[in-house]
Design a protein around this motif. Sequence first.
Motif, PDB file in Angstrom:
ATOM      1  N   LYS A  66      -0.264  -4.287   6.454  1.00  0.00           N
ATOM      2  CA  LYS A  66      -0.314  -3.910   5.067  1.00  0.00           C
ATOM      3  C   LYS A  66      -0.112  -2.288   5.056  1.00  0.00           C
ATOM      4  O   LYS A  66      -0.664  -1.655   5.502  1.00  0.00           O
ATOM      5  N   ASP A  95       3.505  -7.129   4.259  1.00  0.00           N
ATOM      6  CA  ASP A  95       3.274  -6.814   2.835  1.00  0.00           C
ATOM      7  C   ASP A  95       3.275  -5.376   2.722  1.00  0.00           C
ATOM      8  O   ASP A  95       2.820  -4.434   3.324  1.00  0.00           O
ATOM      9  N   ASN A 118       6.882  -5.904  -2.325  1.00  0.00           N
ATOM     10  CA  ASN A 118       6.149  -7.052  -2.475  1.00  0.00           C
ATOM     11  C   ASN A 118       5.411  -7.155  -3.818  1.00  0.00           C
ATOM     12  O   ASN A 118       5.470  -7.986  -4.620  1.00  0.00           O
ATOM     13  N   ARG A 231      -3.948 -12.093  -4.572  1.00  0.00           N
ATOM     14  CA  ARG A 231      -3.294 -11.546  -3.521  1.00  0.00           C
ATOM     15  C   ARG A 231      -3.474 -10.083  -3.408  1.00  0.00           C
ATOM     16  O   ARG A 231      -3.172  -9.092  -4.367  1.00  0.00           O
ATOM     17  N   GLY A 232      -4.215  -9.420  -2.248  1.00  0.00           N
ATOM     18  CA  GLY A 232      -4.240  -8.074  -2.204  1.00  0.00           C
ATOM     19  C   GLY A 232      -5.365  -7.430  -2.878  1.00  0.00           C
ATOM     20  O   GLY A 232      -5.181  -6.272  -3.335  1.00  0.00           O
TER      21      GLY A 232
END
Length: 335
Positions: A66, A95, A118, A231-232
């Motif tokens: 990421k 990502d 993203n 997400r994240g």
Amino acid sequence: MIPSELVDTFGRVHDYLRISVTDRCNLRCVYCMPADGMEFEPDENILSIKEITEVVRVMADMGVKKVRLTGGEPLVRKGIENLVSAIAGIPGIDDIAMTTNGIFLARKAQKLKEAGLNRVNISLDTLKADRFSLITRGGDVQRVLDSIAACQQVGIEPIKLNVVLMKGINDDEIEDFLQLTIDSQLQVRFIEYMPIGHNDLRWKQSYLPLSTVLERCHHLGWKVAASHHVRGNGPAQTFRIEGAKGSFGLIHPVSDHFCETCNRLRLTADGNIKPCLYWSDEFNVRKCIGNDDAVRELFSRALHIKPLNHEMAKAFVDESQTHVPTVRRMSQIGG
């Protein structure tokens, strides 16, 4: 032997690299820069797109998956779409995110999406036009709201709003931000005011623990449950109000720090590896670029001295700390 993975002495595996692409910004937020601005690094001191890409390539080989692009304000960096595209083309990177103040995002959202961005975090500490202008020292909140709409239109998601909560400044808008999560799929993240680069009285006067947010939900009669499907979400404790389309998160580095699970390293715009956001330790990687083994070794050295936690809570109560806090402002580090 140079380690093939980014693991520190506490066993934490690092797969996340935050990269500041510039120390410059078009705003002067009160918690980030002094009112009279700052002396920015000359262009020749800033890592080039090629240099940043080379570092990410080596880091991807060591397990980084990421990448987050920050600043300053990353959208003032010329060719930012080219950098996103270059990073997106590196095997192992799955990502790419960006933290931005949103002022220039509406006109760049489509190109960034096409380049491989993203998701996005947009700094938005108030929904009130006059207050936004005061906090940012001149910004236009409508441009940020337009950027949120533009990201929704082109399919950049999730969209997270970063709200630095400050006592007596924007704490009366907690309900308004929570209402956004009820009506839309936005994710609001309340962040405690941190003493980065200025451990002074103003910070302590403005600091507010994030337990205040949950207390406000209880006062309003809203049922809140933990949410594990964002997400994240990184260091945020994430919650959802019953029936809400979106969610909200709490990032409280001072009252309840998240260091034990930290998986991130930082690279400043002038090429310094920072193993910890708060401490002053830095390792300049620029001289190593072009020598993959040297880059790996320097990141490994940085991880070797990474402390277990940042001890910001000690700064609040004036206790002695085991390391030296950074004198860099948040805009110089990359958040």
